[in-house]
Each structure stands twice: as C-alpha cells, then as structure tokens.
Motif scaffolding. Structure first.
Motif, PDB file in Angstrom:
ATOM      1  N   PRO A 109      18.653 -13.509  -9.145  1.00  0.00           N
ATOM      2  CA  PRO A 109      19.871 -12.694  -9.309  1.00  0.00           C
ATOM      3  C   PRO A 109      20.811 -13.368 -10.308  1.00  0.00           C
ATOM      4  N   PRO A 110      21.525 -12.600 -11.117  1.00  0.00           N
ATOM      5  CA  PRO A 110      21.693 -11.147 -11.012  1.00  0.00           C
ATOM      6  C   PRO A 110      20.686 -10.358 -11.856  1.00  0.00           C
ATOM      7  N   GLU A 111      19.655 -10.999 -12.362  1.00  0.00           N
ATOM      8  CA  GLU A 111      18.677 -10.282 -13.176  1.00  0.00           C
ATOM      9  C   GLU A 111      17.882  -9.303 -12.327  1.00  0.00           C
ATOM     10  N   SER A 112      17.554  -8.176 -12.927  1.00  0.00           N
ATOM     11  CA  SER A 112      16.757  -7.168 -12.234  1.00  0.00           C
ATOM     12  C   SER A 112      15.291  -7.567 -12.247  1.00  0.00           C
ATOM     13  N   PRO A 113      14.513  -7.116 -11.271  1.00  0.00           N
ATOM     14  CA  PRO A 113      13.075  -7.401 -11.276  1.00  0.00           C
ATOM     15  C   PRO A 113      12.404  -6.802 -12.512  1.00  0.00           C
ATOM     16  N   ILE A 114      11.310  -7.406 -12.902  1.00  0.00           N
ATOM     17  CA  ILE A 114      10.481  -6.857 -13.969  1.00  0.00           C
ATOM     18  C   ILE A 114       9.446  -5.942 -13.326  1.00  0.00           C
ATOM     19  N   VAL A 115       9.405  -4.694 -13.773  1.00  0.00           N
ATOM     20  CA  VAL A 115       8.465  -3.714 -13.232  1.00  0.00           C
ATOM     21  C   VAL A 115       7.602  -3.201 -14.376  1.00  0.00           C
ATOM     22  N   LEU A 116       6.294  -3.305 -14.212  1.00  0.00           N
ATOM     23  CA  LEU A 116       5.359  -2.943 -15.278  1.00  0.00           C
ATOM     24  C   LEU A 116       4.289  -2.001 -14.747  1.00  0.00           C
ATOM     25  N   THR A 117       3.835  -1.109 -15.609  1.00  0.00           N
ATOM     26  CA  THR A 117       2.730  -0.217 -15.286  1.00  0.00           C
ATOM     27  C   THR A 117       1.707  -0.249 -16.414  1.00  0.00           C
ATOM     28  N   THR A 118       0.537   0.296 -16.140  1.00  0.00           N
ATOM     29  CA  THR A 118      -0.666   0.334 -16.979  1.00  0.00           C
ATOM     30  C   THR A 118      -1.298  -1.066 -17.070  1.00  0.00           C
ATOM     31  N   ALA A 119      -2.618  -1.083 -16.933  1.00  0.00           N
ATOM     32  CA  ALA A 119      -3.340  -2.348 -16.817  1.00  0.00           C
ATOM     33  C   ALA A 119      -3.151  -3.245 -18.028  1.00  0.00           C
ATOM     34  N   SER A 172      11.600   4.798  -7.640  1.00  0.00           N
ATOM     35  CA  SER A 172      12.620   4.099  -6.856  1.00  0.00           C
ATOM     36  C   SER A 172      12.781   2.642  -7.283  1.00  0.00           C
ATOM     37  N   ILE A 173      11.715   2.052  -7.860  1.00  0.00           N
ATOM     38  CA  ILE A 173      11.815   0.656  -8.304  1.00  0.00           C
ATOM     39  C   ILE A 173      12.055   0.545  -9.810  1.00  0.00           C
ATOM     40  N   GLY A 174      12.246   1.705 -10.462  1.00  0.00           N
ATOM     41  CA  GLY A 174      12.544   1.690 -11.888  1.00  0.00           C
ATOM     42  C   GLY A 174      11.340   1.452 -12.766  1.00  0.00           C
ATOM     43  N   ALA A 175      10.152   1.853 -12.306  1.00  0.00           N
ATOM     44  CA  ALA A 175       8.934   1.641 -13.093  1.00  0.00           C
ATOM     45  C   ALA A 175       8.888   2.605 -14.274  1.00  0.00           C
ATOM     46  N   TRP A 231       0.845  -1.200   0.000  1.00  0.00           N
ATOM     47  CA  TRP A 231       0.000   0.000   0.000  1.00  0.00           C
ATOM     48  C   TRP A 231       0.873   1.239   0.000  1.00  0.00           C
ATOM     49  N   ILE A 232       0.589   2.157  -0.918  1.00  0.00           N
ATOM     50  CA  ILE A 232       1.331   3.423  -0.971  1.00  0.00           C
ATOM     51  C   ILE A 232       0.345   4.577  -1.113  1.00  0.00           C
ATOM     52  N   GLU A 233       0.617   5.653  -0.406  1.00  0.00           N
ATOM     53  CA  GLU A 233      -0.241   6.831  -0.471  1.00  0.00           C
ATOM     54  C   GLU A 233      -0.110   7.496  -1.837  1.00  0.00           C
ATOM     55  N   TYR A 234      -1.168   8.204  -2.241  1.00  0.00           N
ATOM     56  CA  TYR A 234      -1.117   8.904  -3.519  1.00  0.00           C
ATOM     57  C   TYR A 234       0.097   9.813  -3.614  1.00  0.00           C
ATOM     58  N   SER A 235       0.388  10.513  -2.527  1.00  0.00           N
ATOM     59  CA  SER A 235       1.510  11.453  -2.559  1.00  0.00           C
ATOM     60  C   SER A 235       2.848  10.762  -2.740  1.00  0.00           C
ATOM     61  N   ASP A 236       2.903   9.446  -2.503  1.00  0.00           N
ATOM     62  CA  ASP A 236       4.162   8.704  -2.611  1.00  0.00           C
ATOM     63  C   ASP A 236       4.256   7.859  -3.876  1.00  0.00           C
ATOM     64  N   VAL A 237       3.220   7.902  -4.732  1.00  0.00           N
ATOM     65  CA  VAL A 237       3.199   7.022  -5.901  1.00  0.00           C
ATOM     66  C   VAL A 237       4.394   7.284  -6.810  1.00  0.00           C
ATOM     67  N   ASP A 243       4.566  19.390 -21.041  1.00  0.00           N
ATOM     68  CA  ASP A 243       5.998  19.706 -21.081  1.00  0.00           C
ATOM     69  C   ASP A 243       6.848  18.443 -21.111  1.00  0.00           C
ATOM     70  N   ASP A 244       6.297  17.377 -21.703  1.00  0.00           N
ATOM     71  CA  ASP A 244       7.015  16.108 -21.855  1.00  0.00           C
ATOM     72  C   ASP A 244       7.456  15.529 -20.506  1.00  0.00           C
ATOM     73  N   ARG A 245       6.718  15.827 -19.469  1.00  0.00           N
ATOM     74  CA  ARG A 245       7.052  15.313 -18.137  1.00  0.00           C
ATOM     75  C   ARG A 245       6.412  13.937 -17.961  1.00  0.00           C
ATOM     76  N   PRO A 246       7.191  12.934 -17.534  1.00  0.00           N
ATOM     77  CA  PRO A 246       6.617  11.597 -17.321  1.00  0.00           C
ATOM     78  C   PRO A 246       5.594  11.602 -16.190  1.00  0.00           C
ATOM     79  N   VAL A 247       4.512  10.854 -16.391  1.00  0.00           N
ATOM     80  CA  VAL A 247       3.456  10.737 -15.392  1.00  0.00           C
ATOM     81  C   VAL A 247       3.486   9.322 -14.824  1.00  0.00           C
ATOM     82  N   TYR A 248       3.632   9.209 -13.517  1.00  0.00           N
ATOM     83  CA  TYR A 248       3.674   7.908 -12.849  1.00  0.00           C
ATOM     84  C   TYR A 248       2.331   7.643 -12.172  1.00  0.00           C
TER      85      TYR A 248
END
Length: 244
Positions: free
Chosen positions: A80-90, A53-56, A41-47, A64-69
């Motif tokens: 290891p040593p592979e990095s985790p897979i991090v995915l966004t959008t349903a 921080s996890i490379g999402a 669980w993460i607060e909206y302000s911390d999304v 202004d071409d600013r990324p939206v998380y």
C-alpha cells in the motif's frame, strides 16, 4: 524481500482436478519459479464479474466493441498505497513474471522471440485439430449448472478416429522436429535442448488437458506415440504439477 502471494484464478470442473491448459501454462511457470501463490476458483458464469471487480483488463474485444473477459488471470499484491497488478492472457502474464521474477528463467537468454513463435505454431498447427475432440469432452466434465458456457457437439466413433489420426500426425511431426536436438545440442526431449523452458510447459499443459479430461482414451493413445516421448516429457515436468 519475499515475493508476494500471487492469486491465480481458475475454473473448477466436476472433478477436483485442474484441467484448463491455458491456466496450466501459468501454474507451471509459478511452480517452476517457486513463487508463492494460491488458486482462487471461480465458476464460468462468474468470470466476467470477478475480473471486472478486481480491475482486470479484458482479454480481447468482441462483437460490437464489447470487452471479453477470460482466464487465465493473476493478481499480484503490492505494498500500500499501490494498487495490485492484475494481468490477463497467458503471454502477457508469463512475460511479466519473467521480467519481475527473473530467477529460474523460462525464457533462457536470447530465446524469447523463438519461443513465442514456437508457441504460436503449437496453437495454430499442432493443437488445432485436437480442439474438435477436447472441447466437447471438456464441456461434459463441467458441472451441469455451467455447461451452457462451453458448447460442442460430441463426435461419433468414425469421426473421432479420423480426428485422432490428424492429431497424431501433428504430434509426430512435432516429435521429429524436437528429435533434431539429439546429440551435442541436447537430449531431444525438451524444446531448448537441455533445460525446461516455457515452450515445454505449453506442450505439457496440453498433455495435462488430455490426461485430465480423456484419461482412458486420449491419454492412452498419446502415451504410445513417438516411442513414449510425451510420457517422458510429462515425467520431466511432473515436479511442477502442484496445484496450490
């Protein structure tokens, strides 16, 4: 080899219940596929901070071409040593889960394109009039210290009634479409005719949103629509509503 323990990121409300429909889409798929996962669980302000921080990857590119998380997001550990897979959008997350964990498919063979189009129809046509009702109600349900991250004016009584009539019209039309599956093609309840699929979970995510945020008004209304069709779909999906 056992599948990894996936992390699903979600946002808390003032109540202990999960409510966000886009995140419920992913939770349904994880539960249906019986994949081990846990909710963080993460607060909206911390999304944004958490996802960076996890490379999402960003969910989109804003002004202004600013990324939206934004959520939903999942993290899939790798050896290891592979990095985790991090995915966004349903859509990206569900298609990856289907490819990586094909058992108990949510896209039956040959149905992926059809279901993707159907989900776009749900978002753009069926669910759209519901947003003016549900976004302000969702805002009220958030903890006070994060309410500023979702804004929406509350509707007055007559305006709200007109909005609910518009929502009912869209859901009645959707019910009429699904009724075409009655008979040899299926039972008329689920999108693909007989077996649950991703499209059903998308619909049920919206039903859960209404039930969790507006149980005494919105859900009371929807339970009565289309001869109880949406309650029957809820019951069909109920086994996959666990929050782990």
């Amino acid at each position: 080899m056992a599948p990894p323990n996936i992390i699903l990121y979600d946002v808390p409300s003032a109540t202990p219940e999960a409510w966000a429909p886009n995140i419920w889409r992913i939770r349904f798929v994880l539960n249906y596929k019986r994949l081990p996962y846990r909710t963080v669980w993460i607060e909206y302000s911390d999304v944004e901070r958490t996802l960076r921080s996890i490379g999402a990857p960003p969910a989109s590119i804003g002004r202004d071409d600013r990324p939206v998380y934004a959520l939903p997001a999942i993290l899939i550990p790798q050896r290891p040593p592979e990095s985790p897979i991090v995915l966004t959008t349903a859509s990206v997350i569900v298609e990856y889960l289907e490819m990586a964990f094909p058992a108990r498919p949510v896209f039956p063979e040959g149905s992926t394109a059809l279901q993707v189009v159907f989900v776009h129809y749900l978002n753009d046509v069926v669910v759209k009039p519901l947003l003016s009702i549900m976004v302000p109600l969702s805002h009220i349900r958030l903890p006070e210290h994060v309410q500023a991250h979702i804004r929406g004016p509350a509707m007055a009584g007559p305006q709200r009634e007109r909005a609910w009539l518009a929502v009912k019209e869209k859901f009645d039309f959707l019910a009429a479409l699904l009724d075409k599956n009655n008979g040899v093609d299926g039972d008329g309840l689920v999108v693909m005719g007989r077996e649950l699929s991703y499209a059903d979970f998308v619909i049920c995510s919206v039903l859960l949103w209404v039930e969790r945020v507006s149980p005494h008004d919105g859900w009371t209304r929807m339970r009565q629509w289309s001869n109880g069709r949406w309650v029957r779909l809820w019951d069909r999906c109920k086994d996959y509503m666990d929050v782990l």
